[in-house]
Motif scaffolding. Structure first.
Motif, PDB file in Angstrom:
ATOM      1  N   LEU A 172      28.445  30.534  35.972  1.00  0.00           N
ATOM      2  CA  LEU A 172      28.566  31.462  34.854  1.00  0.00           C
ATOM      3  C   LEU A 172      29.501  30.947  33.763  1.00  0.00           C
ATOM      4  CD1 LEU A 172      28.849  34.849  36.800  1.00  0.00           C
ATOM      5  CD2 LEU A 172      26.887  34.031  35.501  1.00  0.00           C
ATOM      6  N   ASN A 173      30.236  29.876  34.065  1.00  0.00           N
ATOM      7  CA  ASN A 173      31.264  29.360  33.148  1.00  0.00           C
ATOM      8  C   ASN A 173      32.266  30.469  32.812  1.00  0.00           C
ATOM      9  OD1 ASN A 173      32.530  27.391  31.619  1.00  0.00           O
ATOM     10  ND2 ASN A 173      31.355  27.862  29.769  1.00  0.00           N
ATOM     11  N   THR A 174      32.619  31.231  33.835  1.00  0.00           N
ATOM     12  CA  THR A 174      33.519  32.376  33.701  1.00  0.00           C
ATOM     13  C   THR A 174      34.470  32.381  34.895  1.00  0.00           C
ATOM     14  OG1 THR A 174      31.782  33.656  32.620  1.00  0.00           O
ATOM     15  CG2 THR A 174      33.655  34.884  33.468  1.00  0.00           C
ATOM     16  N   PRO A 175      35.748  32.605  34.698  1.00  0.00           N
ATOM     17  CA  PRO A 175      36.650  32.690  35.863  1.00  0.00           C
ATOM     18  C   PRO A 175      36.325  33.887  36.726  1.00  0.00           C
ATOM     19  CG  PRO A 175      37.787  33.332  33.848  1.00  0.00           C
ATOM     20  CD  PRO A 175      36.460  32.788  33.424  1.00  0.00           C
ATOM     21  N   ILE A 176      36.679  33.817  37.985  1.00  0.00           N
ATOM     22  CA  ILE A 176      36.444  34.947  38.889  1.00  0.00           C
ATOM     23  C   ILE A 176      37.179  36.165  38.354  1.00  0.00           C
ATOM     24  CG2 ILE A 176      38.402  34.557  40.444  1.00  0.00           C
ATOM     25  CD1 ILE A 176      34.821  35.430  41.521  1.00  0.00           C
ATOM     26  N   TYR A 177      36.562  37.331  38.484  1.00  0.00           N
ATOM     27  CA  TYR A 177      37.099  38.537  37.842  1.00  0.00           C
ATOM     28  C   TYR A 177      38.510  38.845  38.318  1.00  0.00           C
ATOM     29  CZ  TYR A 177      37.703  43.502  36.816  1.00  0.00           C
ATOM     30  OH  TYR A 177      38.209  44.706  36.404  1.00  0.00           O
ATOM     31  N   SER A 178      38.731  38.826  39.629  1.00  0.00           N
ATOM     32  CA  SER A 178      40.045  39.208  40.154  1.00  0.00           C
ATOM     33  C   SER A 178      40.367  38.378  41.382  1.00  0.00           C
ATOM     34  CB  SER A 178      40.083  40.702  40.498  1.00  0.00           C
ATOM     35  OG  SER A 178      41.282  41.032  41.172  1.00  0.00           O
ATOM     36  N   TYR A 179      41.396  37.582  41.277  1.00  0.00           N
ATOM     37  CA  TYR A 179      41.865  36.824  42.437  1.00  0.00           C
ATOM     38  C   TYR A 179      42.422  37.766  43.503  1.00  0.00           C
ATOM     39  CZ  TYR A 179      43.486  32.464  44.598  1.00  0.00           C
ATOM     40  OH  TYR A 179      43.654  31.406  45.440  1.00  0.00           O
ATOM     41  N   SER A 180      43.069  38.846  43.056  1.00  0.00           N
ATOM     42  CA  SER A 180      43.668  39.800  43.996  1.00  0.00           C
ATOM     43  C   SER A 180      42.608  40.497  44.834  1.00  0.00           C
ATOM     44  CB  SER A 180      44.501  40.841  43.232  1.00  0.00           C
ATOM     45  OG  SER A 180      45.553  40.220  42.526  1.00  0.00           O
ATOM     46  N   LEU A 181      41.462  40.847  44.212  1.00  0.00           N
ATOM     47  CA  LEU A 181      40.379  41.460  44.979  1.00  0.00           C
ATOM     48  C   LEU A 181      39.860  40.499  46.048  1.00  0.00           C
ATOM     49  CD1 LEU A 181      38.150  43.467  42.456  1.00  0.00           C
ATOM     50  CD2 LEU A 181      39.451  44.355  44.395  1.00  0.00           C
ATOM     51  N   GLY A 182      39.808  39.220  45.722  1.00  0.00           N
ATOM     52  CA  GLY A 182      39.377  38.236  46.711  1.00  0.00           C
ATOM     53  C   GLY A 182      40.328  38.154  47.890  1.00  0.00           C
ATOM     54  N   ILE A 183      41.628  38.195  47.628  1.00  0.00           N
ATOM     55  CA  ILE A 183      42.612  38.172  48.719  1.00  0.00           C
ATOM     56  C   ILE A 183      42.535  39.455  49.542  1.00  0.00           C
ATOM     57  CG2 ILE A 183      45.068  38.020  49.249  1.00  0.00           C
ATOM     58  CD1 ILE A 183      43.803  35.436  48.189  1.00  0.00           C
ATOM     59  N   LEU A 184      42.359  40.607  48.864  1.00  0.00           N
ATOM     60  CA  LEU A 184      42.204  41.875  49.586  1.00  0.00           C
ATOM     61  C   LEU A 184      40.998  41.820  50.511  1.00  0.00           C
ATOM     62  CD1 LEU A 184      42.745  44.915  50.092  1.00  0.00           C
ATOM     63  CD2 LEU A 184      41.343  45.388  48.068  1.00  0.00           C
ATOM     64  N   ALA A 185      39.871  41.321  50.002  1.00  0.00           N
ATOM     65  CA  ALA A 185      38.669  41.220  50.827  1.00  0.00           C
ATOM     66  C   ALA A 185      38.877  40.259  51.998  1.00  0.00           C
ATOM     67  CB  ALA A 185      37.491  40.764  49.964  1.00  0.00           C
ATOM     68  N   PHE A 186      39.605  39.183  51.756  1.00  0.00           N
ATOM     69  CA  PHE A 186      39.839  38.181  52.806  1.00  0.00           C
ATOM     70  C   PHE A 186      40.618  38.775  53.978  1.00  0.00           C
ATOM     71  CE2 PHE A 186      42.663  34.911  54.597  1.00  0.00           C
ATOM     72  CZ  PHE A 186      41.733  33.969  55.014  1.00  0.00           C
ATOM     73  N   TRP A 187      41.772  39.373  53.698  1.00  0.00           N
ATOM     74  CA  TRP A 187      42.610  39.873  54.789  1.00  0.00           C
ATOM     75  C   TRP A 187      42.027  41.127  55.434  1.00  0.00           C
ATOM     76  CZ3 TRP A 187      45.630  36.687  56.976  1.00  0.00           C
ATOM     77  CH2 TRP A 187      46.285  35.694  56.249  1.00  0.00           C
ATOM     78  N   SER A 188      41.382  41.984  54.659  1.00  0.00           N
ATOM     79  CA  SER A 188      40.785  43.182  55.253  1.00  0.00           C
ATOM     80  C   SER A 188      39.594  42.818  56.133  1.00  0.00           C
ATOM     81  CB  SER A 188      40.367  44.172  54.161  1.00  0.00           C
ATOM     82  OG  SER A 188      39.487  43.573  53.231  1.00  0.00           O
ATOM     83  N   GLN A 189      38.852  41.767  55.778  1.00  0.00           N
ATOM     84  CA  GLN A 189      37.760  41.339  56.647  1.00  0.00           C
ATOM     85  C   GLN A 189      38.302  40.780  57.958  1.00  0.00           C
ATOM     86  OE1 GLN A 189      34.403  39.676  54.860  1.00  0.00           O
ATOM     87  NE2 GLN A 189      33.740  38.469  56.597  1.00  0.00           N
TER      88      GLN A 189
END
Length: 715
Positions: free
Chosen positions: A468-485
């Motif tokens: 998409l040539n766009t940065p990921i929307y939220s790095y924090s959401l990615g970390i939240l998804a990682f640890w909660s999974q």
């Protein structure tokens, strides 16, 4: 005959002739479960809508709070283009009076203030506050979750929204008052602005301009030497397929690493074709069970060959191959060892070959689903994974960047978890009685969620923003998804054994963990879709983005469906039916396969410089998508009807007869999927062995570099 006179409908009696054996009666508890699931779904949707409402209010608050003009900038100048013709007329009159040096009466300040307020309130938008209400599901297990989680959460969000609305109104009133005072002062000194009067006249003239309908007529000859249309390419045949954007040019990557990745992707594609060919044959056997009578072609032997081949051969090898590109790239470091990559490739391929031959000959691990390989075979696979894990970790440890990008979080965690999963699943110390059942639930579900899903999410966090040539929307959401999974997914294995002899509390823990999985699913889906925000127009011009979008949609629907299946009320209907088969294909195919294909079509042209035929990529996409829908939707419908018939006490053979038309749809959908895999294999061959167009400019520049430089001599 069915009478409704006891249903409080007055003196009318409705008589209907019904064949009571045609359809099973729906038990009361099933109807209650369906009702509860509807209420729960509505609550979740309402919560999502409320969150979107709160997000919109917060965005408005940020806009209002930051709505400050540049220091020293005039209100009139800042809002000049927002004034309509009527307002400009008033301003022109005001400016004309100043231009003629005519002063107003002593109460001119009050008049100017009233005029300023008129302008300000005309420029303000009116906003209506939305109201909402919440509901509670009354079923025992769901009511607790709703009361403890949803209801307080909805109330807090609503109250927060109300408070933010009040704050926005307060800020607007303050801005309106300040703007009114500033405008009143500016109107008193309107003649100090250079050329302002002429600008007002021009702007009003532009707004009042209307067409005379004679603009295209006239006596002048056209004078258009350059032409209105440029760079038009002539088309001699009708375009059946829309033209897609080409991939980026070939990247400058170590040729040894490219060969390693292509060996992984080639092996994975081979296992995809062979494994799904076996699956296609199994789908045909469900429709025509007497097609053969050979023992090693029986459903019981071929089914584990199919599942293990696509699990460990196709999906695992493809993920590892893509990981050999992503891990060094985001680490900004070379791969630690190409040799170890080949060692892992040989070990995993050896495991798939020997395991498949043993399963065909009836040598298996005793029926554990996805755990049919005997331990020496799985040991080969585990050694290959351990070798890869060491290779990845050493590469990350040699990174040139201080931080570790989120893709490597997911990928490294996945290879660590699959090592633990294999050890837990095959060490014999707890493989007795109920312990083996609990281990089976852990092994089966962790392999899906903590290996395939975790690894693919890591790939998407790199390839999707890159495409998409766009940065990921939220790095924090990615970390939240990682640890909660990691927190919740490791608890949910035993939800496959609801109402079994496993302790009741352990079943309840699995159900709670399944509910908790909504957190990483919602966080991940939101992150990916918000990354797409503003880029959806690119989907029509790309042959890779549709794969990403479908994979994300299935990630949300398939994972949420898994949570819905975990409750005791729904498990009572769907367990042991074809609904679970549909769910497994919705996740392993709709999510994992589509994400792998998306990443493959993104990466391979950048490695080899060869692109696949875009029409064939489209054929692959649509055949796979339509096929999986034809496969899963009928099985979900048929599985639900089968579960209801079992609860009604109907014989087992009636469920088999009931599923006959749905199994036919399964075979049709599976055939479409299988054909799409053949097309994908051809596309892989094209990308690997095709001939790329010569970059003429690049060759000319390189040739110029070989010519020795001679200084210009004026003689």
């Amino acid at each position: 005959m069915i009478s409704f006179k006891d249903m409080n409908i007055g003196p009318f009696v409705i008589l209907l002739t019904v064949n009571q054996n045609a359809y099973p009666k729906v038990p009361a508890n099933t109807a209650t479960a369906v009702y509860d699931m509807i209420i729960f779904s509505v609550s979740i949707i309402f919560l999502i809508l409320e969150l979107l409402w709160l997000l919109k209010i917060a965005s408005r608050l940020c806009t209002e709070a930051s709505a400050k003009r540049t220091a020293g900038e005039s209100w009139i100048v800042a809002n000049f283009w927002r004034l309509d013709s009527e307002q400009l007329g008033l301003m022109i009159g005001r400016a004309a009076r100043h231009k003629n040096k005519k002063r107003d009466s002593p109460n001119s300040g009050a008049k100017a203030t009233c005029l300023a307020l008129f302008f300000v309130f005309l420029s303000l938008d009116s906003h209506a506050e939305s109201t909402s209400s919440d509901g509670v599901v009354s079923s025992p297990g769901m009511a607790i979750m709703l009361l403890l989680v949803l209801v307080p959460l909805i109330a807090v969000i609503f109250l927060t929204g109300v408070k933010l609305n009040q704050l926005i109104k307060k800020i607007r009133r303050q801005h309106a008052g300040a703007e009114a005072r500033e405008l009143a002062e500016e109107l008193e000194n309107i003649d100090i602005y250079d050329n302002f009067y002429s600008d007002l006249i021009k702007r009003k003239g532009a707004l009042d301009y209307t067409l005379t309908n004679t603009e295209l007529g006239g006596t002048f000859d056209p004078d258009d030497k350059k032409g209105l249309m440029l760079n038009i390419s002539e088309v001699h045949e009708p375009r059946f397929f829309s033209i897609k954007r080409k991939a980026a040019r070939k990247h400058d990557i170590d040729p040894k690493l490219i060969r390693l990745i292509m060996w992984y992707m080639g092996s994975a594609t081979l296992w995809l074709v062979i494994g799904t060919t076996i699956g296609e044959y199994l789908g045909i056997k469900l429709v025509s069970p007497d097609i053969d009578h050979v023992s090693w072609l029986s459903f019981g032997r071929l089914r584990p060959v199919h599942t293990n081949m696509v699990f460990w051969g196709w999906s695992s090898l493809a993920m590892l191959g893509l990981g050999y590109y992503v891990v060094p790239t985001v680490s900004n470091a070379p791969l630690y060892s190409i040799r170890k990559g080949y060692q892992s490739l040989i070990l995993i391929n050896a495991a798939v070959i020997t395991g498949s031959l043993m399963l065909i000959n009836g040598i298996n691990n005793g029926g554990g689903e996805y755990r049919e390989y005997i331990w020496p075979v799985m040991l080969l696979f585990a050694l290959g994974i351990c070798n890869t894990a060491f290779n990845y970790l050493k590469t990350v440890s040699d990174r040139k960047t201080k931080e570790i990008y989120i893709s490597n979080w997911y990928i490294i965690a996945a290879v660590m978890f699959i090592t633990v999963i294999a050890l837990v699943g095959y060490l014999p110390w707890w493989q007795d009685g109920l312990g083996e059942t609990i281990v089976q639930g852990y092994y089966m579900h962790q392999a899906v969620g903590m290996w395939f899903m975790l690894f693919n999410l890591g790939l998407i966090y790199y390839f999707l923003p890159q495409q998409l040539n766009t940065p990921i929307y939220s790095y924090s959401l990615g970390i939240l998804a990682f640890w909660s999974q990691i927190l919740f997914y490791t608890l949910i294995g035993t939800h496959h054994f609801i109402f079994s002899s496993i302790p009741w509390w352990l079943q309840t823990v699995a159900i709670i963990g399944s509910m908790g999985m909504l957190i990483p699913v919602f966080a991940g889906t939101t992150n990916f879709l918000m990354t797409f925000k503003g880029n959806f127009n690119k989907v029509a011009r790309s042959y890779t983005l549709p794969f990403y979008l479908v994979g994300i949609m299935f990630y949300f629907t398939g994972s949420t469906q898994g949570t819905a299946e975990a409750f005791r009320s729904t498990n009572l209907v769907w367990h042991f039916t074809d609904f679970t088969v549909a769910h497994s294909h919705l996740t392993m195919y709709g999510i994992i396969a589509f994400m792998i294909w998306a990443s493959t079509y993104t990466l391979i042209p950048r490695l080899t410089g060869n692109e696949p035929n875009q029409g064939l990529v489209g054929a692959h996409f649509w055949l796979a998508l339509i096929g999986v829908l034809f496969y899963t939707i009928p099985l979900m419908i048929g599985g639900t009807l089968k579960g209801i018939s079992w609860e009604a006490g109907r014989p087992f053979i009636d469920g088999v007869i009931l599923m006959a038309p749905y199994w036919l749809w399964r075979a049709i959908g599976g055939s479409l999927m299988w054909v799409s895999h053949l097309i994908f294999a051809w596309n892989m061959y094209t990308m690997f062995a095709g001939h790329s167009d010569t970059d003429t400019k690049n060759e000319v520049i390189h040739q110029l570099e070989q010519i020795p430089f001679k200084p210009f001599n004026e003689n």
